[in-house]
Design an enzyme around this catalytic site. Sequence first.
Site, PDB file in Angstrom:
ATOM      1  N   ALA A 114       0.825  -1.199   0.000  1.00 33.28           N
ATOM      2  CA  ALA A 114       0.000   0.000   0.000  1.00 33.28           C
ATOM      3  C   ALA A 114       0.868   1.260   0.000  1.00 33.28           C
ATOM      4  O   ALA A 114       0.651   2.172  -0.812  1.00 33.28           O
ATOM      5  CB  ALA A 114      -0.926  -0.008   1.209  1.00 33.28           C
ATOM      6  N   GLY A 115       1.850   1.306   0.864  1.00 37.46           N
ATOM      7  CA  GLY A 115       2.666   2.517   0.996  1.00 37.46           C
ATOM      8  C   GLY A 115       3.505   2.802  -0.228  1.00 37.46           C
ATOM      9  O   GLY A 115       3.527   3.926  -0.739  1.00 37.46           O
ATOM     10  N   ARG A 151     -10.562 -20.743   7.295  1.00 39.89           N
ATOM     11  CA  ARG A 151      -9.478 -20.552   8.260  1.00 39.89           C
ATOM     12  C   ARG A 151      -9.943 -20.499   9.706  1.00 39.89           C
ATOM     13  O   ARG A 151      -9.387 -21.175  10.568  1.00 39.89           O
ATOM     14  CB  ARG A 151      -8.746 -19.237   7.932  1.00 39.89           C
ATOM     15  CG  ARG A 151      -7.954 -19.308   6.666  1.00 39.89           C
ATOM     16  CD  ARG A 151      -7.257 -17.997   6.373  1.00 39.89           C
ATOM     17  NE  ARG A 151      -6.458 -18.137   5.150  1.00 39.89           N
ATOM     18  CZ  ARG A 151      -5.758 -17.158   4.603  1.00 39.89           C
ATOM     19  NH1 ARG A 151      -5.760 -15.961   5.157  1.00 39.89           N
ATOM     20  NH2 ARG A 151      -5.052 -17.353   3.514  1.00 39.89           N
ATOM     21  N   LEU A 161      -3.411  -8.680  -0.615  1.00 38.27           N
ATOM     22  CA  LEU A 161      -2.532  -8.043  -1.600  1.00 38.27           C
ATOM     23  C   LEU A 161      -3.370  -7.158  -2.515  1.00 38.27           C
ATOM     24  O   LEU A 161      -2.982  -6.049  -2.875  1.00 38.27           O
ATOM     25  CB  LEU A 161      -1.804  -9.116  -2.414  1.00 38.27           C
ATOM     26  CG  LEU A 161      -0.987 -10.122  -1.599  1.00 38.27           C
ATOM     27  CD1 LEU A 161      -0.219 -11.058  -2.518  1.00 38.27           C
ATOM     28  CD2 LEU A 161      -0.018  -9.404  -0.685  1.00 38.27           C
ATOM     29  N   HIS A 188      -2.129 -14.055  12.192  1.00 33.98           N
ATOM     30  CA  HIS A 188      -1.629 -13.892  10.836  1.00 33.98           C
ATOM     31  C   HIS A 188      -1.938 -12.524  10.240  1.00 33.98           C
ATOM     32  O   HIS A 188      -1.093 -11.885   9.629  1.00 33.98           O
ATOM     33  CB  HIS A 188      -2.257 -14.984   9.966  1.00 33.98           C
ATOM     34  CG  HIS A 188      -1.878 -14.914   8.533  1.00 33.98           C
ATOM     35  ND1 HIS A 188      -0.576 -14.868   8.116  1.00 33.98           N
ATOM     36  CD2 HIS A 188      -2.628 -14.894   7.412  1.00 33.98           C
ATOM     37  CE1 HIS A 188      -0.543 -14.819   6.796  1.00 33.98           C
ATOM     38  NE2 HIS A 188      -1.763 -14.813   6.344  1.00 33.98           N
ATOM     39  N   HIS A 234      -4.395 -17.995  11.364  1.00 32.72           N
ATOM     40  CA  HIS A 234      -4.195 -18.884  10.218  1.00 32.72           C
ATOM     41  C   HIS A 234      -3.982 -20.309  10.718  1.00 32.72           C
ATOM     42  O   HIS A 234      -3.164 -20.541  11.592  1.00 32.72           O
ATOM     43  CB  HIS A 234      -2.976 -18.409   9.427  1.00 32.72           C
ATOM     44  CG  HIS A 234      -2.941 -18.956   8.039  1.00 32.72           C
ATOM     45  ND1 HIS A 234      -2.712 -20.281   7.791  1.00 32.72           N
ATOM     46  CD2 HIS A 234      -3.137 -18.363   6.836  1.00 32.72           C
ATOM     47  CE1 HIS A 234      -2.754 -20.471   6.474  1.00 32.72           C
ATOM     48  NE2 HIS A 234      -3.017 -19.333   5.879  1.00 32.72           N
ATOM     49  N   SER A 279       1.799 -22.768   3.479  1.00 28.60           N
ATOM     50  CA  SER A 279       0.691 -22.417   2.596  1.00 28.60           C
ATOM     51  C   SER A 279      -0.531 -23.286   2.869  1.00 28.60           C
ATOM     52  O   SER A 279      -0.440 -24.490   3.083  1.00 28.60           O
ATOM     53  CB  SER A 279       1.104 -22.580   1.147  1.00 28.60           C
ATOM     54  OG  SER A 279      -0.033 -22.490   0.340  1.00 28.60           O
TER      55      SER A 279
END
Lengths: 261, 228, 638
Positions: free
Chosen positions: C45-46, C331, C442, C402, C267, C285
């Site tokens: 984001a930054g 989750r 993301l 998480h 998570h 993952s």
Amino acid sequence: MKFTLCVWRQLNSDEPGSMVSYEVDGVSEDMSFLEVLDLLNENLVVRGEEPIAFDHDCREGICGMCALVINGVPHGPEPVTTACQLHMRKFTDGQTITVEPWRAAAFPVIRDLVVDRRSLDRVIQAGGFVSVNTGSAPDANALPISKDAADRAFEAAACIGCGACVAACPNASASLFVAAKVAQFAALPQGQPERLQRAIHLVEAMDREGFGGCTNHYECEAVCPKGIPVSFIAHLNRDFLKAALMSREVRDVPPAVEAEE
Amino acid sequence: MIRLVRLFSTSVGDKLIVALTGGALLVFLLGHMLGNMTVFQGPDSLNGYAAWLQGHPLVWFFRFGLVAVFVAHVLVTVRLTKANRRARPVRYSRRVARQMSFTSRYMVLSGLVVMSFLAFHLLHLTFGVIQPEIYQLEDSQQRHDVYAMVVSGFRNPWIAGSYVLSILLLGLHLIHGAASLFQTLGINHESYTVLIRYGVYLLVTGIVLGYCSIPLLIFSGTVSLEGG
Amino acid sequence: MSILDGKVPGGPIETKWSNYRVDMKLISPTNKRKLRVIVVGSGLAGASAAASLAELGYQVDCFCFQDSPRRAHSVAAQGGINAAKNYQNDGDSVRRLFYDTVKGGDFRAREANVYRLAEISNSIIDQCVAQGVPFARDYGGLLDNRSFGGAQVSRTFYARGQTGQQLLLGCYGALSRQIGLGKVQMHSRVEMLDLVVVEGKARGIITRHLVSGRIARWAADAVVLATGGYGNVFYLSTNAMGCNVTATYRAYKRGAYFANPCFTQIHPTCIPVAGEHQSKLTLMSESLRNDGRIWVPVQPDETRAAADIPEAERDYFLERKYPAFGNLAPRDISSRAAKEVCDEGRGVGKLGRGVYLDFSDALARLGKGSIAGRYGNLFEMYEKITGENPYQRPMRIYPASHYTMGGLWVDYNLMSNIEGLHVLGEANFSDHGANRLGASALMQGLADGYFIIGDTLGNYLGSAELAEVDINHAAFADAENSVRAGIKRLLEVNGRRSVDSFHRELGNIMWEYCGMSRNAQGLRKAIDLIAELREQFWREVRVPGTNESFNVALENAGRVADFLEFAQLLCYDALSRDESCGAHFREEHQTPEGEAERNDEAFSYVSAWQFTGVGSEPIQHKEPLSFDNVALATRSYK
């Protein structure tokens, strides 16, 4: 387990440093190497001493922050592993372990094991990107890219910018770092317009920052935690030669300006 | 032009110069070796070859070219080495190499030894300073008797021994140098890595054996003043 | 308490954003050059915001605490990024991505924001590909997608297991380009320690340079915070060691509202804690659950090795409880189920906090080669960390903190209640509701940075009345003094305990009482325990060294001090939200089968908290949530 850690201590970039020995007891083999430093630091703090400064962040081998030369090898004895992913079961009880910072003119020591790696950022700033403004991109599938090229680009892009290649190189060269960036974009159609200029600008920036040159020792490849091969350096050389012989003009990059503190 | 100077002053540019000049020197070494091999065909052959070379209209061009290439190879290497030393002002108290080869590590050292050998070699057989007594000989056709000079020279165990030793070091220099030539010119592809590596070994072994065969066969008496 | 206005534009949801953009104020290029923006944080984001704003012509100062902007923790995201491209022709659309995200968030997110996110998702992929991000491709050269986190369509773009890294390097490239052009001033190893508010508007920040200790003032026309989440309040988490709440928490102390802090995601597939010195947890993952079967022994306090436990004495608890989804249950549900069996004493591993993730069936069915092809690198990573070979014995996994859905409250413009203070990415609360779906973090970070802030910040700067303010203003002096006082206080305690020991203890409290499941009594207890611990901290902590040097103990102490205050806020929020929703599970509110019971009538709102003083209960404000485009439904994974 019990270890003797021989650690480089240096107050700041102006003071000289030296190796100092510490005993650490109560280490379990499940601990990571950085957790042993944590443990040692906790003991130091309780004794009123300042902890050993070392860079670390994600501790899962991807941010590239950790930077320790352990027993004479950047990131330690495990191949393709960052220092943060190194566990104590790889050492023998009672061993003496030396810990030093990356050593290079382009990486001045800030304190203890922490070095200033902004030189790598400045190399990228000289052209390690595709110049594309937000919003000006065509559809993502407009340009098909062969799987082979995409995989090769990925392999090069896996670089985490830790600087172990520099630390390991007898010449403190950043060639593998530069080559990985150049090769990533050279493999992709998006990287073509700036391809030759990029090779020139990155190499010039690398020299400007005081990194050495490559003399094909291949130590970089041996310590790279992401297994980036030296064939990318050949690629860089090829692109550079082509650029030297065939590009019509070489754009000047304004010298990097350091932001004020 | 200015652009070329600028690009060939970078570390990669310097490396390219070292590689290209090294490549040229390698070609010279091969040619020189093949020419020297005429010693095995007897005095007439070698002396004839030497006279042909001396009389060649381009001989000075090649001599100056060779010297220029050699000087460039050395000077640029010196510049690179200095920059590389500067790049690591503080050494590690402990450093364990993982992959670095013996040949790459002592490249500068082997280069220096080869260079001093070369000086000796030139003083010995080109300028006739070391053993002036064998330098002045002429053969039956009033040509410079190179054959006699070489054979007498290598009868000396010190000279033959140092020659062989230097050639071995040259071989070490070439193993890394020739392999690097490909890497520096950008010729490195996983499909050909093995080919290049063994090709280099073969080439260098050939050069070393070729050069060493002369003093060894002379010293052992297989090649004698009488020829054959 | 007041009712907050999210400033969502009118009109049908499909055209809200496009119509709103048309009405925004524009600033001429010559005037943009005179405007200065501070961006704190250099993650997805930054960095994308700093680069995009600089491209637009603003003068940008970007700050990160790491030595390079490329190391922000976005780099560690593994799975992928969602977009509604429908390249796979499997029925995906902006509307479906929108719906899935709102539902996945258990109806606690703001509809209009989520729709905009889904809309923008496609442009993100275009942008990243143009930057040279090497996404996975198929043999025809086109982009490959996979289904992720239980989605029924394949909409996730990925770059092996390093999607976050590759996306971040894309942003980092764009940012580096602007730094090289002199449009962004990059300040690395600099930490924000306070927000400066002048006449109700955010006008600057106070920072500490981590190497020299220099305290500096920075003035600007707007401040953008993109400082990530607060998962490290649990001490052990999948976050990086440096991740902290300080920037957002200090903005909160300056009046910004903190929204839904109790929405923290756990998570399910992390490598379990190995011992007391553990410093962080590593995520494996989620894709492992496609082929691995999760089980624990039927008998508590089992001592036999996994291989010696006969089939009849194994409890495949997810398959048993959720026959339809089995090992792929979401989750939050999988995490709670794992905790439950461990609480019953059936956990595995040295510390009894772990469950088996067993590949022996898959290995027998598919062969070792095939499993290695799918998960080889994950198996290697597991072996590296635990020293156990997962081909021979089952992996052990356990849930870990998480991601944090909560964050500073922002309106539709991503501006907080303090004018001029914009908050992006994980640091804000806006898009994920009570639970985030895989591969959407993301997406949100990049949507905020590349495609939203440039517009909404321009609109703000174009319409706000901004007085001339420089760093000599009294508000800067005030903020600097309070920062200096805070540092001095830390250095003067001179006790006998390390900062880490307090952080670890705080983590234990949070994990125990405010972790995967919570109840009123436990939360009240936690609030008291935290207050006690905080008091102890200020009595007994030891911070050696001085401010004027590179002092890791000092920087860490400041962050932990903030966590010790923030943790209470988190508990207050969890206490006040007397329902179960998404990742927030209140034991008082569950169905007879132990499933979460949401209470839409009473809790369909965002809680935004206002600071009232350390240790005192914050004031709650509410932003009501209405769902006009999706029907409220109960999540069911039976």
